[in-house]
Design an enzyme around this catalytic site. Sequence first.
Site, PDB file in Angstrom:
ATOM      1  N   HIS A  76       4.550 -14.768   4.377  1.00 42.84           N
ATOM      2  CA  HIS A  76       3.110 -15.245   4.261  1.00 42.84           C
ATOM      3  C   HIS A  76       2.327 -14.943   5.331  1.00 42.84           C
ATOM      4  O   HIS A  76       2.436 -14.801   6.524  1.00 42.84           O
ATOM      5  CB  HIS A  76       3.104 -16.741   3.799  1.00 42.84           C
ATOM      6  CG  HIS A  76       3.951 -17.440   4.625  1.00 42.84           C
ATOM      7  ND1 HIS A  76       5.060 -18.643   4.056  1.00 42.84           N
ATOM      8  CD2 HIS A  76       4.578 -17.433   5.729  1.00 42.84           C
ATOM      9  CE1 HIS A  76       5.502 -19.256   4.789  1.00 42.84           C
ATOM     10  NE2 HIS A  76       5.465 -18.572   5.968  1.00 42.84           N
ATOM     11  N   ARG A 128       0.832  -1.278  -0.067  1.00 38.81           N
ATOM     12  CA  ARG A 128       0.086   0.333  -0.068  1.00 38.81           C
ATOM     13  C   ARG A 128       0.733   1.258  -0.021  1.00 38.81           C
ATOM     14  O   ARG A 128       2.173   1.174   0.189  1.00 38.81           O
ATOM     15  CB  ARG A 128      -0.945  -0.030   1.095  1.00 38.81           C
ATOM     16  CG  ARG A 128      -2.034  -1.154   0.808  1.00 38.81           C
ATOM     17  CD  ARG A 128      -2.715  -1.484   2.244  1.00 38.81           C
ATOM     18  NE  ARG A 128      -3.391  -0.102   2.881  1.00 38.81           N
ATOM     19  CZ  ARG A 128      -4.061  -0.114   3.777  1.00 38.81           C
ATOM     20  NH1 ARG A 128      -4.320  -1.062   4.833  1.00 38.81           N
ATOM     21  NH2 ARG A 128      -4.748   1.276   4.027  1.00 38.81           N
TER      22      ARG A 128
END
Length: 457
Positions: A361, A331
């Site tokens: 992950h 982002r």
Amino acid sequence: MEELVSVILAAGLGKRMKSKYPKVVHKVCGKPMVKWVVEAAQEAGSKEVIVVVGHGREMVEEVLGDEVKYAYQKVQLGTGHAVMMAEEFLPLEGMVLILTGDTPLITSDTLRKLVEYHISEGNDVTILSSIFDDPTGYGRIIRDESGNVVKIVEEKDASEEEKRVKEINSGMYVVDIAKLRAALKEITNDNAQGEYYLTDAVEIIRNMGGKIGAVVGESEEIIGVNSRVQLSNAEKVMRRRINEKHMENGVTIIDPDSTYIDAEVEIGRDTVILPGTILQGKTKIGEDCEIGPNSRIVDSTIGNGCNVMYSVVLSSSVGNNVKIGPFAHIRPESVIKNNVKIGDFVEIKKSVIDEGSKVPHLTYVGDAELGKNVNMGCGSITVNYDGKQKHKTIIGDNVFVGCNVNLVAPVKIGNNAYIAAGSTITEDVPEGALAIARSRQTNKEGWVEERIKKGRL
């Protein structure tokens, strides 16, 4: 060479677009249509560009800024009237290139050829024309037996013989400014629409003894955008041009038809772009990268030797030799430094990830600073929001964060610290410490058998 200026007609609303925005600010490959035209005029040698604005003038001016001058056409009374509004900005002599703001595919090469032909032939007006297999809807260029331009006839006024002519008027011209000024004084709105047509000015110049010529250009360059369908067609052509430019510069694009690259994107040589990739805004991609498949990168910088797979990167900076994805989301305002791994189903928000760190992950890192060589275990998250404010997590160098860890911000983890799996950390962790914040395990032997006997299992 005589001074060249440009007038770009951009006052229309574009009703067929069915939009609250003026037609010319709609984007083609990330750039407003009118900006494509302005840049083509500038690259063709225009010393000054005057844009005639009307509907949504503020939006057009916001897009173009102060690099051009503006003439205001309060009421749209035809192309001739639009040029009248720009007349006060024209020099007393020289040449004016008259263009339309809804033709984003026009190139500076074509405009240069138009101007060069105008000068070499000693014309007073030179029309940019094209040959269309189906010229329906366009004005026709009528020539005599010697090939000289006699007139421009609008389709509604054309005879059956004239309608069979396939050479059409693009609505773009080079005109001698002194002759144009004289003609603008003579044109009238004595027609069914009550408008002033620029084609009438061309006819007046011819009747004054002026020399009229025409240059045949590529048909794809002069097609105007008047609907969403035409906008998508223009986008397709421009996308092809952009992709071909990158390939000519040493970039491999596996499937150009499924690759979408905006006009201002930069890509280094020997980078491979896989299908389904979308590169937008002012994105810069380094050399020797592999981007895609199915990745979107917007207004971001990607270093050399990076791999971005099935992921989204927004307004962020990525260093060299970084692996992102699959299915990662970077982002805005994030900084990913060299040799970092951002793995599958990871979200990074407004954070700095220093060199050599791994977030492999199922992790959320928000409002955080990670030092060098940090390992974030599977399922670890920074708990950055208390319902009212965002708080910062700072993790030092060489920190190991176990799986399923909650780091409740504001919190600091010192260098070389270890966080045990399953911990919820609410206090700072000193350098070199092991932090464990979880319940002690209890095993109740025989519990299952006892529950079965009581009929509870």
